[in-house]
Motif scaffolding. Structure first.
Motif, PDB file in Angstrom:
ATOM      1  N   LYS A 191       0.843  -1.187   0.000  1.00 33.64           N
ATOM      2  CA  LYS A 191       0.000   0.000   0.000  1.00 33.64           C
ATOM      3  C   LYS A 191       0.882   1.242   0.000  1.00 33.64           C
ATOM      4  O   LYS A 191       1.767   1.389   0.844  1.00 33.64           O
ATOM      5  CB  LYS A 191      -0.918   0.026   1.224  1.00 33.64           C
ATOM      6  CG  LYS A 191      -1.863  -1.175   1.317  1.00 33.64           C
ATOM      7  CD  LYS A 191      -2.782  -1.261   0.096  1.00 33.64           C
ATOM      8  CE  LYS A 191      -3.707  -2.476   0.177  1.00 33.64           C
ATOM      9  NZ  LYS A 191      -4.507  -2.636  -1.066  1.00 33.64           N
ATOM     10  N   MET A 192       0.631   2.122  -0.952  1.00 36.21           N
ATOM     11  CA  MET A 192       1.436   3.331  -1.047  1.00 36.21           C
ATOM     12  C   MET A 192       1.066   4.314   0.055  1.00 36.21           C
ATOM     13  O   MET A 192      -0.104   4.528   0.349  1.00 36.21           O
ATOM     14  CB  MET A 192       1.256   3.994  -2.424  1.00 36.21           C
ATOM     15  CG  MET A 192       2.245   5.119  -2.678  1.00 36.21           C
ATOM     16  SD  MET A 192       2.106   5.872  -4.330  1.00 36.21           S
ATOM     17  CE  MET A 192       2.753   4.540  -5.348  1.00 36.21           C
ATOM     18  N   GLY A 193       2.098   4.910   0.663  1.00 36.36           N
ATOM     19  CA  GLY A 193       1.876   5.880   1.716  1.00 36.36           C
ATOM     20  C   GLY A 193       1.764   7.297   1.162  1.00 36.36           C
ATOM     21  O   GLY A 193       2.085   7.564   0.009  1.00 36.36           O
ATOM     22  N   LEU A 194       1.316   8.215   2.015  1.00 38.32           N
ATOM     23  CA  LEU A 194       1.127   9.613   1.621  1.00 38.32           C
ATOM     24  C   LEU A 194       2.006  10.519   2.470  1.00 38.32           C
ATOM     25  O   LEU A 194       1.971  10.445   3.705  1.00 38.32           O
ATOM     26  CB  LEU A 194      -0.338  10.016   1.796  1.00 38.32           C
ATOM     27  CG  LEU A 194      -0.685  11.488   1.524  1.00 38.32           C
ATOM     28  CD1 LEU A 194      -0.448  11.842   0.053  1.00 38.32           C
ATOM     29  CD2 LEU A 194      -2.142  11.767   1.911  1.00 38.32           C
ATOM     30  N   GLY A 195       2.803  11.372   1.817  1.00 37.34           N
ATOM     31  CA  GLY A 195       3.611  12.342   2.545  1.00 37.34           C
ATOM     32  C   GLY A 195       5.028  12.420   2.028  1.00 37.34           C
ATOM     33  O   GLY A 195       5.427  11.678   1.131  1.00 37.34           O
ATOM     34  N   THR A 196       5.806  13.330   2.604  1.00 38.94           N
ATOM     35  CA  THR A 196       7.230  13.434   2.293  1.00 38.94           C
ATOM     36  C   THR A 196       7.977  12.354   3.062  1.00 38.94           C
ATOM     37  O   THR A 196       7.420  11.687   3.939  1.00 38.94           O
ATOM     38  CB  THR A 196       7.778  14.802   2.704  1.00 38.94           C
ATOM     39  OG1 THR A 196       7.743  14.903   4.139  1.00 38.94           O
ATOM     40  CG2 THR A 196       6.958  15.941   2.097  1.00 38.94           C
ATOM     41  N   VAL A 197       9.256  12.197   2.770  1.00 39.83           N
ATOM     42  CA  VAL A 197      10.037  11.174   3.465  1.00 39.83           C
ATOM     43  C   VAL A 197      10.118  11.479   4.957  1.00 39.83           C
ATOM     44  O   VAL A 197      10.127  10.555   5.791  1.00 39.83           O
ATOM     45  CB  VAL A 197      11.440  11.045   2.844  1.00 39.83           C
ATOM     46  CG1 VAL A 197      12.287  12.294   3.076  1.00 39.83           C
ATOM     47  CG2 VAL A 197      12.155   9.803   3.361  1.00 39.83           C
ATOM     48  N   ARG A 198      10.131  12.734   5.320  1.00 37.23           N
ATOM     49  CA  ARG A 198      10.172  13.082   6.744  1.00 37.23           C
ATOM     50  C   ARG A 198       8.839  12.820   7.422  1.00 37.23           C
ATOM     51  O   ARG A 198       8.788  12.411   8.582  1.00 37.23           O
ATOM     52  CB  ARG A 198      10.593  14.538   6.915  1.00 37.23           C
ATOM     53  CG  ARG A 198      12.051  14.832   6.502  1.00 37.23           C
ATOM     54  CD  ARG A 198      12.457  16.254   6.813  1.00 37.23           C
ATOM     55  NE  ARG A 198      13.865  16.485   6.526  1.00 37.23           N
ATOM     56  CZ  ARG A 198      14.329  17.012   5.387  1.00 37.23           C
ATOM     57  NH1 ARG A 198      13.457  17.372   4.433  1.00 37.23           N
ATOM     58  NH2 ARG A 198      15.628  17.182   5.195  1.00 37.23           N
ATOM     59  N   GLU A 199       7.753  13.050   6.704  1.00 33.84           N
ATOM     60  CA  GLU A 199       6.424  12.805   7.271  1.00 33.84           C
ATOM     61  C   GLU A 199       6.132  11.313   7.400  1.00 33.84           C
ATOM     62  O   GLU A 199       5.591  10.858   8.411  1.00 33.84           O
ATOM     63  CB  GLU A 199       5.364  13.476   6.400  1.00 33.84           C
ATOM     64  CG  GLU A 199       5.406  14.988   6.442  1.00 33.84           C
ATOM     65  CD  GLU A 199       4.573  15.636   5.356  1.00 33.84           C
ATOM     66  OE1 GLU A 199       4.271  16.838   5.470  1.00 33.84           O
ATOM     67  OE2 GLU A 199       4.229  14.942   4.365  1.00 33.84           O
TER      68      GLU A 199
END
Length: 276
Positions: A191-199
């Motif tokens: 499942k693809m996540g949502l956000g920047t690498v830091r988030e």
């Protein structure tokens, strides 16, 4: 989420340059035309001052004219179907949409139904990254795709034998589209996540870290990428022109990452680094 649409007319030789420049100020999707390009950006990401600065650099040389509009979500599968042809990456990878017929005898077939997402294999950076991935050991490895777009690079890593694959993007359209493409390619467990690498804050380290974004984001996040790469692991970067490699290398070197491979296509560049 609404997108702003900019139809930009310009001389043909400036199309790729404008795409690169606009990608660095937040534009995330492009369609190349015979007389210019169409550029798209999330409304809340748009910086008009930065946009105008890019135009001002080339407006006289490139004979630029701009038509601005706003767009709701559309069926990008239908839009892409009008112009989207299958592509082959070497003799091993065949990328097609679900409305194309399968190709016999291909080792790795990838089915991509793009929406607004960036990454069908047609753009030089995606093509180069696919080529680099074919040259890296994947069996039993842990892979992460940062700014995954359609999920095409994560899908190839899975098909090459990666034990686990993680992927995420800042755009909710990409997340929806990536998950659809994962299912089309037998990866419904991912499942693809949502956000920047830091988030997103991925946990642990990875054998292969992929980031096909743009120069400014790569430089800003490089310190995070380094922490994600296992000793002896690989970092694959693209989304920048060949003349930007010197800046990318300076940053990676400061984090103990050494360049081991580089490819260029249409002045776009993709580089593989290895962690000491």
């Amino acid at each position: 989420m609404e997108y702003l649409e900019f139809k930009i007319s310009c001389k043909e030789e400036f199309i790729e340059i404008l795409i690169a420049e606009l990608a660095e100020v937040g534009f995330d999707s492009f369609l190349e035309k015979e007389d210019g390009l169409e550029a798209y950006i999330q409304e809340d990401q748009f910086d008009r001052v930065a946009f105008q600065e890019v135009l001002d650099k080339y407006i006289s040389m490139a004979n630029i004219s701009v038509e601005e509009g706003r767009m709701e979500k559309v069926n990008w599968n239908t839009e892409w179907e009008k112009n989207y042809d299958p592509i082959a990456v070497g003799e091993e990878v065949y990328v097609r949409a679900s409305f194309h017929a399968p190709k016999e005898g291909v080792k790795h077939e990838i089915v991509i139904n793009p929406k607004m997402s960036f990454g069908t294999g047609h753009h030089a950076t995606t093509y180069l990254m696919l080529t680099h991935l074919l040259n890296l050991p994947h069996h039993g490895k842990r892979v992460i795709d940062i700014g995954a777009g359609t999920g095409i690079l994560a899908i190839l890593s899975h098909k090459l034998g990666a034990a686990t694959v993680e992927a995420f993007d800042i755009d909710d359209w990409c997340v929806d589209n990536g998950n659809e493409n994962f299912e089309l390619n037998g990866m419904s467990h991912v499942k693809m996540g949502l956000g920047t690498v830091r988030e997103v804050n991925p946990q642990g380290q990875f054998d292969i870290v992929i980031a096909n974004i743009n120069k400014n984001v790569l430089l800003d996040e490089m310190e995070v990428y380094e922490t994600l790469v296992k000793p002896g692991g690989y970092l694959l970067l693209s989304g920048f022109y060949d003349h930007d490699v010197i800046d990318i290398e300076a940053s990676t070197a400061s984090f103990g990452l050494s360049k081991i491979d580089q490819m260029v296509k249409d002045k776009w560049c993709a580089v593989v680094f290895k962690k000491k």
